[in-house]
Every structure is written in structure tokens, then in C-alpha cells.
Scaffold this motif. Structure first.
Motif, short mmCIF file in Angstrom:
data_model
loop_
_atom_site.label_atom_id
_atom_site.label_comp_id
_atom_site.label_asym_id
_atom_site.label_seq_id
_atom_site.Cartn_x
_atom_site.Cartn_y
_atom_site.Cartn_z
N GLN A 86 0.81 -1.21 0.00
CA GLN A 86 0.00 0.00 0.00
C GLN A 86 0.85 1.27 0.00
OE1 GLN A 86 -2.62 -0.46 3.36
NE2 GLN A 86 -3.82 -2.09 2.40
N ALA A 87 2.06 1.14 0.54
CA ALA A 87 2.99 2.28 0.55
C ALA A 87 3.77 2.41 -0.76
CB ALA A 87 3.96 2.16 1.72
N GLY A 88 3.50 1.50 -1.70
CA GLY A 88 4.20 1.54 -2.97
C GLY A 88 5.61 0.97 -2.91
N LEU A 89 5.86 0.14 -1.89
CA LEU A 89 7.18 -0.47 -1.70
C LEU A 89 7.09 -1.97 -1.88
CD1 LEU A 89 8.08 1.44 1.57
CD2 LEU A 89 9.02 1.91 -0.68
N ALA A 90 8.19 -2.57 -2.30
CA ALA A 90 8.27 -4.03 -2.36
C ALA A 90 8.58 -4.56 -0.97
CB ALA A 90 9.34 -4.46 -3.35
N TRP A 91 8.18 -5.80 -0.74
CA TRP A 91 8.54 -6.40 0.54
C TRP A 91 9.02 -7.82 0.29
CZ3 TRP A 91 6.83 -9.65 4.74
CH2 TRP A 91 5.90 -10.60 4.38
N GLY A 92 9.92 -8.25 1.15
CA GLY A 92 10.52 -9.56 0.94
C GLY A 92 10.63 -10.37 2.21
N ILE A 93 10.94 -11.65 2.03
CA ILE A 93 11.16 -12.57 3.14
C ILE A 93 12.51 -13.25 2.91
CG2 ILE A 93 10.36 -14.66 4.31
CD1 ILE A 93 7.53 -13.93 3.44
N GLY A 94 13.29 -13.35 3.98
CA GLY A 94 14.56 -14.04 3.92
C GLY A 94 14.47 -15.39 4.61
N LEU A 95 14.92 -16.43 3.92
CA LEU A 95 14.92 -17.78 4.47
C LEU A 95 16.37 -18.18 4.72
CD1 LEU A 95 13.21 -20.26 5.21
CD2 LEU A 95 13.34 -20.98 2.82
N ASN A 96 16.76 -18.23 5.99
CA ASN A 96 18.14 -18.51 6.38
C ASN A 96 18.27 -20.01 6.65
OD1 ASN A 96 20.45 -17.90 8.94
ND2 ASN A 96 20.71 -17.10 6.89
N LEU A 97 18.60 -20.75 5.60
CA LEU A 97 18.55 -22.22 5.63
C LEU A 97 19.73 -22.79 6.39
CD1 LEU A 97 17.40 -22.49 1.95
CD2 LEU A 97 16.05 -23.20 3.92
N TYR A 98 19.57 -22.89 7.69
CA TYR A 98 20.67 -23.14 8.61
C TYR A 98 21.37 -24.48 8.34
CZ TYR A 98 23.41 -23.22 12.86
OH TYR A 98 24.45 -23.26 13.75
N GLU A 99 22.58 -24.39 7.78
CA GLU A 99 23.45 -25.55 7.51
C GLU A 99 22.75 -26.66 6.72
OE1 GLU A 99 25.43 -26.65 11.16
OE2 GLU A 99 26.48 -24.74 11.26
N LEU A 100 21.83 -26.26 5.85
CA LEU A 100 21.14 -27.23 4.99
C LEU A 100 22.12 -27.97 4.09
CD1 LEU A 100 18.57 -28.50 3.77
CD2 LEU A 100 18.38 -26.48 2.30
N ASP A 125 7.43 -9.99 -2.73
CA ASP A 125 7.99 -9.51 -4.00
C ASP A 125 9.44 -9.98 -4.17
OD1 ASP A 125 5.71 -7.69 -4.73
OD2 ASP A 125 6.31 -6.78 -2.82
N ILE A 126 10.12 -10.18 -3.04
CA ILE A 126 11.52 -10.57 -3.02
C ILE A 126 11.67 -11.79 -2.12
CG2 ILE A 126 13.88 -9.87 -2.43
CD1 ILE A 126 12.86 -6.93 -2.70
N LEU A 127 12.40 -12.79 -2.58
CA LEU A 127 12.77 -13.93 -1.75
C LEU A 127 14.29 -13.92 -1.61
CD1 LEU A 127 12.09 -16.59 -0.25
CD2 LEU A 127 12.44 -17.76 -2.44
N ALA A 128 14.76 -13.93 -0.37
CA ALA A 128 16.19 -14.00 -0.11
C ALA A 128 16.52 -15.38 0.45
CB ALA A 128 16.61 -12.92 0.88
N ILE A 129 17.38 -16.11 -0.24
CA ILE A 129 17.87 -17.39 0.23
C ILE A 129 19.23 -17.14 0.88
CG2 ILE A 129 18.58 -19.72 -0.43
CD1 ILE A 129 15.59 -19.26 -0.67
N LEU A 130 19.28 -17.30 2.19
CA LEU A 130 20.42 -16.83 2.97
C LEU A 130 21.21 -17.99 3.57
CD1 LEU A 130 18.43 -14.05 4.88
CD2 LEU A 130 19.75 -13.77 2.77
N PHE A 131 22.52 -17.98 3.31
CA PHE A 131 23.42 -18.98 3.89
C PHE A 131 24.47 -18.32 4.77
CE2 PHE A 131 21.99 -20.88 -0.17
CZ PHE A 131 21.45 -22.06 0.30
N ASP A 132 24.19 -17.11 5.23
CA ASP A 132 25.17 -16.40 6.04
C ASP A 132 25.16 -16.89 7.49
OD1 ASP A 132 22.55 -15.18 6.04
OD2 ASP A 132 23.38 -13.55 7.23
#
Length: 237
Positions: A86-100, A125-132
Motif C-alpha cells: 500500500q505504501a508503494g514499496l516491495a517487501w521480501g522474506i529471507g529464508l536462512n537455511l541453517y546448515e542445509l 515480491d523478493i525472496l532471499a535465500i540466505l546462507f550467512d
């Protein structure tokens, strides 16, 4: 003031520019739902374009990533996505796949597919696949992480996918904490990874104070793409 406290991400990719945004991807005390919703107007007013939900303290996207959120949390996330749209911004979720990458077998693949379909219900709108911030000293880590990212890329409804490597800087601190990185780790990622996937990079150090052009050009050559700059300085975790 908030931007002095939390990590930021920025990139200028030729094929798909996301611009500047903020990731809630730190350890320690998480923001409240009210703070997250209020942040949408702050970002819009300051020329930022997206927010990514990825707090390390949310076990359902890190250590217990196979588990669903409690219904109340899931509803809060649904409302959060609506607030940013509604604010005209994209939103995302980060999935931190712990030691997969240490146990990526058929069962893990099924669980990953189930999780991506579950996240699709929130329409990120954004998917972050995180291995940090996890152990990474195995020879096939780049190959496995690419396979995981590609599996997510095939299933996600998100328009953009970002991948954060385990070794997201040349800083030797990462090798001391998480094990020595395999030889040619970045080059192997770059060779195998779909060119549409952005790859996060915090610069010469984990918390870099500058991003020299020569350094970024070198990283870009190794990755086969411009790095997605994760401005990790200063952070308070």
C-alpha cells in the motif's frame, strides 16, 4: 537515525535493478510489528524501495526453518506485506537455511519445496535465500547452495531472488569462525548460479567502511555479475 543502526542493502544491477532497501537480518532483539509497519513510511519518505523480513531470532526462518509460523505470526506477516504494498514499496522474506548444505537429501528437498510454497501464500515480491552466519567448510558447498537456490527459484512467486553466500566477504574472520572456505567458492557460485539471481556481498570486510571500485570489480569478475551490496556497517548485533 534508524539507518545508522540496521544493515542496508543496495545494488545497481543491469538486468533488474532493485535500488536501495533495508533488511532486518540481524541477531538480537527484533523489531516489533508496529515498528515494522511504521518503517514503511520512513523508507518511502527517504527514497528506499523495499524491506526484507529476515531476523535471525525468528527460528521458523533459520534454525527450525521447516516449521510453520504460529497463526498469529503468519497473520502479522500477511498484514506487513499489505502495509508495504500500500505504501508503494516491495517487501521480501529471507529464508536462512541453517546448515542445509550438510544434509541436502531427498527429504530436505521436499521440506524446502514445502516451505517455498508456504511462503508464496504471503506473496513476497523478493525472496532471499540466505546462507550467512553458518558453518560452510565442505567441498561441495557451492554446488549444493546453487541447487537449493535454483529449487527455490523454480517454485517462488517472488519477482526477485537474492542469495547470500556463507562467505559473503573476503574477510578472513569468516574462515576463522565458520571454517576455511573451499577454493574457488565464489567462482563456482558464479559459474553455476542463474544470472537472474543477485548475490549479496558486504565488501572487503564483514562490516566494511568503504567499497573500493577495484574490489567490487574483482568480486564481479569472480561472480560473473555485479555484487549486490549489503552495507553491513554499522550494525548493532
Amino acid at each position: 537515525e534508524k539507518l545508522r543502526l540496521w544493515g542496508r542493502t543496495e545494488m545497481d544491477h543491469d538486468h533488474q535493478s532493485l535500488g536501495r532497501g533495508v533488511i532486518e537480518g540481524f541477531f538480537g532483539r527484533q523489531w516489533t510489528w508496529e515498528h515494522r509497519r511504521d518503517y514503511a513510511s520512513f523508507l518511502r519518505e527517504n527514497g528506499y524501495r523495499y524491506y526484507i523480513y529476515a531476523p535471525k531470532g525468528d527460528r521458523c526462518i533459520r534454525t527450525d526453518w521447516t516449521e510453520p509460523w504460529p497463526s498469529k505470526t503468519f497473520e502479522e506477516l500477511r498484514k506487513l506485506g499489505e502495509t508495504y504494498r500500500q505504501a508503494g514499496l516491495a517487501w521480501g522474506i529471507g529464508l536462512n537455511l541453517y546448515e542445509l548444505h550438510f544434509h541436502y537429501d531427498e527429504k530436505a528437498i521436499r521440506l524446502l519445496e514445502q516451505k517455498i510454497r508456504y511462503l508464496n501464500q504471503l506473496q513476497p515480491d523478493i525472496l532471499a535465500i540466505l546462507f550467512d552466519d553458518m558453518k560452510g567448510n565442505i567441498d561441495r558447498i557451492a554446488e549444493i547452495q546453487v541447487a537449493v537456490t535454483h529449487r527455490a527459484l523454480e517454485l517462488t512467486t517472488a519477482r526477485s531472488v537474492i542469495m547470500c553466500p556463507t562467505y559473503y566477504s573476503d574477510d578472513p574472520m569468516l574462515d576463522r569462525i565458520f571454517g576455511e572456505r573451499p577454493r574457488n567458492y565464489l567462482e563456482d557460485l558464479g559459474d553455476r548460479l542463474d544470472p537472474s539471481v543477485h548475490v549479496s556481498w558486504t565488501g572487503p570486510e564483514v562490516c566494511s567502511t568503504s567499497f573500493p571500485v577495484e574490489h567490487l570489480e574483482s568480486v564481479g569478475e569472480r561472480l560473473g555479475r555485479k555484487p549486490f551490496i549489503w552495507d553491513n556497517y554499522p550494525v548493532n548485533d
